[in-house]
Design a protein around this motif. Structure first.
Motif, PDB file in Angstrom:
ATOM      1  N   LEU A   1     -27.672  45.488 -57.744  1.00 39.39           N
ATOM      2  CA  LEU A   1     -28.338  46.793 -57.649  1.00 39.39           C
ATOM      3  C   LEU A   1     -29.524  46.873 -58.615  1.00 39.39           C
ATOM      4  N   ILE A   2     -29.319  46.410 -59.844  1.00 34.95           N
ATOM      5  CA  ILE A   2     -30.409  46.465 -60.837  1.00 34.95           C
ATOM      6  C   ILE A   2     -31.584  45.605 -60.368  1.00 34.95           C
ATOM      7  N   ALA A   3     -31.291  44.418 -59.869  1.00 31.08           N
ATOM      8  CA  ALA A   3     -32.368  43.522 -59.409  1.00 31.08           C
ATOM      9  C   ALA A   3     -33.112  44.151 -58.225  1.00 31.08           C
ATOM     10  N   GLY A   4     -32.365  44.758 -57.328  1.00 30.65           N
ATOM     11  CA  GLY A   4     -32.980  45.381 -56.146  1.00 30.65           C
ATOM     12  C   GLY A   4     -33.874  46.545 -56.530  1.00 30.65           C
ATOM     13  N   ILE A   5     -33.428  47.343 -57.468  1.00 30.86           N
ATOM     14  CA  ILE A   5     -34.233  48.490 -57.919  1.00 30.86           C
ATOM     15  C   ILE A   5     -35.501  47.991 -58.615  1.00 30.86           C
ATOM     16  N   ALA A   6     -35.343  47.000 -59.486  1.00 31.85           N
ATOM     17  CA  ALA A   6     -36.505  46.484 -60.226  1.00 31.85           C
ATOM     18  C   ALA A   6     -37.546  45.905 -59.268  1.00 31.85           C
ATOM     19  N   ALA A   7     -37.077  45.244 -58.214  1.00 30.22           N
ATOM     20  CA  ALA A   7     -38.011  44.624 -57.264  1.00 30.22           C
ATOM     21  C   ALA A   7     -38.764  45.678 -56.448  1.00 30.22           C
ATOM     22  N   ALA A   8     -38.056  46.715 -56.024  1.00 25.46           N
ATOM     23  CA  ALA A   8     -38.670  47.704 -55.126  1.00 25.46           C
ATOM     24  C   ALA A   8     -39.399  48.812 -55.879  1.00 25.46           C
ATOM     25  N   MET A   9     -38.906  49.124 -57.099  1.00 24.65           N
ATOM     26  CA  MET A   9     -39.479  50.264 -57.838  1.00 24.65           C
ATOM     27  C   MET A   9     -39.664  49.893 -59.302  1.00 24.65           C
ATOM     28  N   PRO A  10     -40.724  49.137 -59.595  1.00 25.74           N
ATOM     29  CA  PRO A  10     -40.886  48.624 -60.964  1.00 25.74           C
ATOM     30  C   PRO A  10     -41.002  49.725 -62.021  1.00 25.74           C
ATOM     31  N   GLU A  11     -41.342  50.943 -61.595  1.00 25.55           N
ATOM     32  CA  GLU A  11     -41.472  52.031 -62.576  1.00 25.55           C
ATOM     33  C   GLU A  11     -40.106  52.573 -63.006  1.00 25.55           C
ATOM     34  N   ALA A  12     -39.053  52.205 -62.309  1.00 24.67           N
ATOM     35  CA  ALA A  12     -37.712  52.712 -62.647  1.00 24.67           C
ATOM     36  C   ALA A  12     -37.252  52.139 -63.991  1.00 24.67           C
ATOM     37  N   GLN A  13     -36.456  52.945 -64.695  1.00 22.01           N
ATOM     38  CA  GLN A  13     -35.990  52.518 -66.024  1.00 22.01           C
ATOM     39  C   GLN A  13     -34.460  52.540 -66.039  1.00 22.01           C
ATOM     40  N   ILE A  14     -33.879  51.391 -66.359  1.00 20.37           N
ATOM     41  CA  ILE A  14     -32.416  51.333 -66.482  1.00 20.37           C
ATOM     42  C   ILE A  14     -32.065  51.799 -67.889  1.00 20.37           C
ATOM     43  N   ASN A  15     -31.164  52.764 -67.988  1.00 23.75           N
ATOM     44  CA  ASN A  15     -30.826  53.313 -69.306  1.00 23.75           C
ATOM     45  C   ASN A  15     -29.569  52.656 -69.878  1.00 23.75           C
ATOM     46  N   GLY A  16     -29.585  52.489 -71.189  1.00 21.13           N
ATOM     47  CA  GLY A  16     -28.407  51.955 -71.874  1.00 21.13           C
ATOM     48  C   GLY A  16     -28.547  50.479 -72.181  1.00 21.13           C
ATOM     49  N   HIS A  17     -27.807  50.027 -73.178  1.00 26.65           N
ATOM     50  CA  HIS A  17     -27.849  48.632 -73.622  1.00 26.65           C
ATOM     51  C   HIS A  17     -27.550  47.696 -72.445  1.00 26.65           C
ATOM     52  N   ARG A  18     -28.313  46.615 -72.326  1.00 25.45           N
ATOM     53  CA  ARG A  18     -28.198  45.773 -71.135  1.00 25.45           C
ATOM     54  C   ARG A  18     -26.914  44.945 -71.105  1.00 25.45           C
TER      55      ARG A  18
END
Ligand SMILES: Cc1ncc(COP(=O)(O)O)c(C=O)c1O
Length: 395
Positions: A280-297
């Motif tokens: 899910l994280i990879a898919g979001i990053a690929a389609a919407m680079p402006e999105a920000q994942i919150n919290g320690h990776r």
């Protein structure tokens, strides 16, 4: 809707079939009140004793230290108020240390105690959502009686360094020559984390059954032997005087079954959920680079993706997701009605236009890759539509 997709497992989980089967007799023929003296009552009592032993073993403690409650909220209220009032009565002190990203059941319990002369300090978190153990050590005062820091955050999944925080508190307590009690809200940790109370170094620990496949309206409170604790519910002597009221035998049985299964399956759960989380994280990053994942990776629960889409209204996104058959949450399920920016995200310094555009997706082992892909198919368009929406409360 048959092909709906549930991605809100942090809000609640379906009751496990094994737990339901184990509970059923206590809704039917085994209806006895555990406090009575005849055989029907003894059956119910035995069931509670067995459940208590199971939970105690899983937490690495003894049955005497386990209390069954009506859920996470009750466990947290009982823990915070129970320790605080006991220590106030004993004139030990009236300062409580907790973190700024706790669940409202903790924060509001502390606010309630302020009406009775307590003072609360809130530990800050970094941008990654983590409490620094040194910050906790520095914030301890001569009159601190209780430290409460959650095991894992319900919005971001960030896992706090509880053992290190507890060790820092113990060191300070030694120098003061008295106890400082450590409590952890482990409600979100039961599926993925080992919860051994000695390894964590905690004196009290709270759990909620419906987060790990048990029934809603049931929970657990661990209180270490010798810890100061004033029961908050008066009445009969049930639960070793810690929680008056006729026991919910079925819920207690279901809690123990579900907790045992969750803890047995912990490693497989983490592995499976982690793969879905990464997809899910990879898919979001690929389609919407402006999105920000919150919290320690890394220090995060394997089933949680908390993501901000700048300038998008989370309420609109949730509505459009629902129309597409996808159940998710905005920040936290608990503050869905009033979309105020989450106190957790604000404490992590997430800016307002990101905070109000935040969604939380939480998966489980029953989530399919195809469901993640279906979400990824619809999400970019939904985010675009939500960007033009306005009127988000900023209070
Ligand atoms: C971290 C945390 N603490 C406490 C609670 C409250 O638990 P319950 O729903 O059993 O009252 C929740 C539930 O959302 C939670 O996520």
């Amino acid at each position: 809707m048959t092909d709906s997709i549930y991605l809100d497992y942090a809000a609640t989980t379906p009751l496990r079939s094994e737990a339901r089967e184990a509970m059923l007799p206590y809704f039917g023929e085994r209806f006895g009140n555990p406090s009575a003296t005849y055989s029907l009552a003894a059956e119910a009592r035995d069931a509670i004793d067995t459940a208590r032993e199971t939970v105690a073993t899983l937490l690495g403690t003894t049955p005497n230290e386990i209390t069954f409650t009506s859920g996470g909220t009750e466990s947290l209220n009982a823990a915070i108020k129970g320790v605080a009032f006991a220590q106030q009565l004993a004139r030990v002190g009236d300062h409580i240390l907790t973190s700024s990203t706790e669940h409202h059941a903790v924060l509001h319990s502390c606010q309630y105690l302020e009406k009775f002369g307590f003072e609360t300090s809130l530990l800050p978190v970094g941008r990654d959502g983590l409490v620094e153990p040194e910050e906790a050590a520095k914030a301890l005062r001569k009159d601190t009686v209780l430290v409460s820091v959650m095991t894992a955050n319900n919005e971001t999944g960030v896992i706090q360094p509880i053992a290190e925080i507890a060790a820092a508190v113990r060191e300070r307590a030694r120098s003061l020559g008295r106890q400082i009690i450590v409590h952890t809200d482990a409600v979100q940790g039961a599926n993925a984390l080992r919860l051994n109370v000695d390894e964590l170094g905690v004196d009290l620990l709270s759990l909620s059954s419906h987060k790990f496949g048990g029934p809603r309206g049931a929970g657990v409170l661990y209180v270490r032997r010798g810890a100061p604790f004033l029961p908050q519910q008066s009445g009969g002597g049930q639960e070793r005087q810690r929680r008056a009221g006729t026991e919910n035998v079925a819920a207690i049985v279901g809690t123990a079954h579900a907790f045992q299964l969750a803890q047995q399956e912990r490693t497989a759960y983490a592995e499976r959920c982690r793969a879905l989380q990464e997809r899910l994280i990879a898919g979001i990053a690929a389609a919407m680079p402006e999105a920000q994942i919150n919290g320690h990776r890394e220090r995060r629960l394997p089933n949680n993706v908390n993501v901000s889409f700048p300038d998008a209204d989370a309420r609109v996104m949730l509505r459009l997701l629902d129309e597409a058959g996808i159940a998710a949450s905005a920040g936290s399920a608990c503050n869905e009605e009033t979309l105020e920016p989450s106190h957790v995200l604000l404490a992590m310094d997430v800016s307002l236009n990101y905070a109000v555009g935040t969604l939380r997706f939480t998966v489980s082992t029953s989530t399919e890759e195809s469901e993640i892909d279906r979400l990824l198919d619809v999400l970019p368009d939904i985010v675009e539509q939500a960007k033009s929406a306005t009127g988000v409360a900023a209070g």
